[in-house]
Every structure is written in C-alpha cells, then in structure tokens.
Design a protein around this motif. Structure first.
Motif, PDB file in Angstrom:
ATOM      1  N   ALA A  69       0.190   9.061   7.869  1.00 49.39           N
ATOM      2  CA  ALA A  69      -0.384   8.841   7.078  1.00 49.39           C
ATOM      3  C   ALA A  69      -0.151   9.769   5.376  1.00 49.39           C
ATOM      4  N   PRO A  70       0.561   8.321   4.625  1.00 44.70           N
ATOM      5  CA  PRO A  70       0.280   9.108   2.737  1.00 44.70           C
ATOM      6  C   PRO A  70      -1.022   9.276   1.858  1.00 44.70           C
ATOM      7  N   ASP A  71      -1.074  10.710   1.259  1.00 45.41           N
ATOM      8  CA  ASP A  71      -2.751  11.133   0.647  1.00 45.41           C
ATOM      9  C   ASP A  71      -3.185   9.736  -0.245  1.00 45.41           C
ATOM     10  N   ALA A  72      -3.770  10.398  -0.450  1.00 48.76           N
ATOM     11  CA  ALA A  72      -4.903   8.938  -0.877  1.00 48.76           C
ATOM     12  C   ALA A  72      -3.915   8.366  -2.325  1.00 48.76           C
ATOM     13  N   ASP A  73      -3.732   9.788  -3.302  1.00 46.54           N
ATOM     14  CA  ASP A  73      -3.198   9.607  -4.189  1.00 46.54           C
ATOM     15  C   ASP A  73      -1.649   8.897  -4.535  1.00 46.54           C
ATOM     16  N   HIS A  74      -0.867   8.544  -3.460  1.00 42.86           N
ATOM     17  CA  HIS A  74       0.565   8.250  -2.874  1.00 42.86           C
ATOM     18  C   HIS A  74       0.089   6.935  -2.144  1.00 42.86           C
ATOM     19  N   MET A  75      -0.846   6.594  -1.925  1.00 45.86           N
ATOM     20  CA  MET A  75      -1.087   5.430  -1.135  1.00 45.86           C
ATOM     21  C   MET A  75      -1.867   4.268  -1.986  1.00 45.86           C
ATOM     22  N   ILE A  76      -0.655   2.429  -2.607  1.00 49.77           N
ATOM     23  CA  ILE A  76      -0.885   1.912  -3.428  1.00 49.77           C
ATOM     24  C   ILE A  76      -1.663   0.938  -2.151  1.00 49.77           C
ATOM     25  N   LEU A  77      -3.086   0.365  -1.917  1.00 49.22           N
ATOM     26  CA  LEU A  77      -3.213  -0.564  -1.325  1.00 49.22           C
ATOM     27  C   LEU A  77      -3.723  -1.936  -2.147  1.00 49.22           C
ATOM     28  N   GLY A  78      -3.898  -2.881  -1.247  1.00 52.39           N
ATOM     29  CA  GLY A  78      -3.410  -4.119  -2.215  1.00 52.39           C
ATOM     30  C   GLY A  78      -2.131  -4.903  -2.080  1.00 52.39           C
ATOM     31  N   ASP A  79      -2.676  -6.026  -2.655  1.00 50.22           N
ATOM     32  CA  ASP A  79      -1.145  -6.940  -2.358  1.00 50.22           C
ATOM     33  C   ASP A  79      -0.573  -6.533  -3.553  1.00 50.22           C
ATOM     34  N   ILE A  80       0.932  -6.152  -3.150  1.00 46.89           N
ATOM     35  CA  ILE A  80       1.675  -5.385  -4.525  1.00 46.89           C
ATOM     36  C   ILE A  80       2.304  -6.573  -5.620  1.00 46.89           C
ATOM     37  N   ARG A  81       2.105  -7.845  -5.136  1.00 46.54           N
ATOM     38  CA  ARG A  81       1.877  -9.068  -6.317  1.00 46.54           C
ATOM     39  C   ARG A  81       1.269  -8.688  -7.832  1.00 46.54           C
ATOM     40  N   ASP A  82       0.085  -7.427  -7.258  1.00 48.77           N
ATOM     41  CA  ASP A  82      -1.053  -7.442  -8.004  1.00 48.77           C
ATOM     42  C   ASP A  82      -0.962  -5.933  -8.332  1.00 48.77           C
TER      43      ASP A  82
END
Ligand SMILES: C[S@@+](CC[C@H](N)C(=O)[O-])C[C@H]1O[C@@H](n2cnc3c(N)ncnc32)[C@H](O)[C@@H]1O
Length: 165
Positions: A69-82
């Motif tokens: 699991a990436p750490d919170a700073d490096h995990m970008i959650l959401g639709d990549i389109r956004d």
C-alpha cells in the motif's frame, strides 16, 4: 493460446519492459506515476526498481495487498480523469515515467480512455519522459520507441515526450 498462457505472456512482457526502461528513466528528473494500483503488483515492482524516485499512484480506491500500500501522500484517490489534471500541488515536478495500467478489455472503451487521458498525460510529463502503456496514444509531441526483442508487437507501447507541444 490458453488464457493462462496469455496472462503469463502479458505479465512477463510487463516486467521485461518496466526493467528495460529503468536506465533511460533515471536519466530524466521527476517522479514516477503509476496509473492503476489494482492489487499493487506493478507498484511493488516499481518501488524495487526505482529506489531513488518518488512514485505517485492513482486509482479509484486502494484495494491492493497490504504489503504494497502506498503511503497517504503518494496515493491519489479518485477518477484519474479528474485527479491527473489537479495533482500538480502534490506531485510537484513533471514526471520522468508514467506506467499506465488502466485499459479495459474493450477497444471502444479504450479509445474513449485515450481521448481524455492523452492531453492530461501530456500536461504531467517532463520533456524526455517515458510512458509505458497497452493503450495506443496519439500525441504528436511524443515519439514511439522500439521495444526489446521478444515482446509481442501490439501488446505494449513505449512513448517518449520529445517537446512541450
Ligand atoms: C489492471 S488494474 C491495475 C493492475 C496493477 N497495475 C497491478 O499490477 O496490480 C487497473 C486499475 O486501474 C483502476 N482504474 C481504471 N480506470 C481508472 C480511472 N479512470 N480512475 C482511477 N482508477 C482507474 C482500476 O480501479 C484498477 O484498480
């Protein structure tokens, strides 16, 4: 070819290509973008082969094996389109490498993905940066690079950004 053989061939090609690009990517400044965490297989491999690079990972949700699991700073959650369009404050510099693993099994859907993804990706890539993807990108300021021997011709594509526009 059985689906098992096809899967093994695809994973083998992915590993060969990721490793093939390391020396080239390390000559370019900037972080690595992993588009599609999935269960974290390729992210985990990227961490191994790019110990000196920051890696930012994009996905709708974090559903990977807990060990990768990436750490919170490096995990970008959401639709990549956004998120890809608005990640600059977090990611900072433009990317030296993007590994795109979000294709679908449907060619029409893949065309739709490429339509929104290509311009966003162009914005986030450094000149000289590399892209590895199964999607066929049409970007006039990117060149298509040859793959190492033994990789199925249509399976993956390597692109390099040659100029800003
Ligand atoms: C094939 S899996 C990635 C596999 C991963 N690279 C691995 O080796 O385990 C594709 C992932 O991309 C994510 N994905 C597809 N389209 C996306 C989008 N538009 N925005 C965010 N995530 C997306 C899916 O949720 C899925 O987890």
């Amino acid at each position: 070819m059985s689906r098992l053989d096809s899967f093994i061939r695809r994973m083998t090609s992915q590993k060969i290509l990721l490793e093939y690009l390391v020396e080239k990517v390390n000559q370019v400044d900037g972080p690595v973008l992993e588009l599609g965490l999935g269960n974290g297989r390729t992210y985990d491999h990227l961490r191994e082969i790019y110990p000196e690079k920051e890696i930012f990972v994009f996905d709708f949700a974090m559903n990977c094996h807990p060990s990768c699991a990436p750490d919170a700073d490096h995990m970008i959650l959401g639709d990549i389109r956004d998120t890809l369009a608005f990640c600059e404050p977090r990611v900072g510099a433009k990317a030296s490498f993007a590994h795109i693993d979000i294709g679908s099994a449907d060619p029409t859907n893949d065309l739709a993905i490429v339509h929104w993804l290509a311009p966003l990706l162009n914005e986030r890539m450094a000149v000289g940066g590399f892209v590895l993807t199964a999607l066929k990108l049409e970007l006039s300021n990117f060149e298509t690079l040859d793959k190492p021997e033994g990789i199925h011709p249509g399976r993956y594509h390597i692109y390099r950004k040659v100029s800003e526009t």
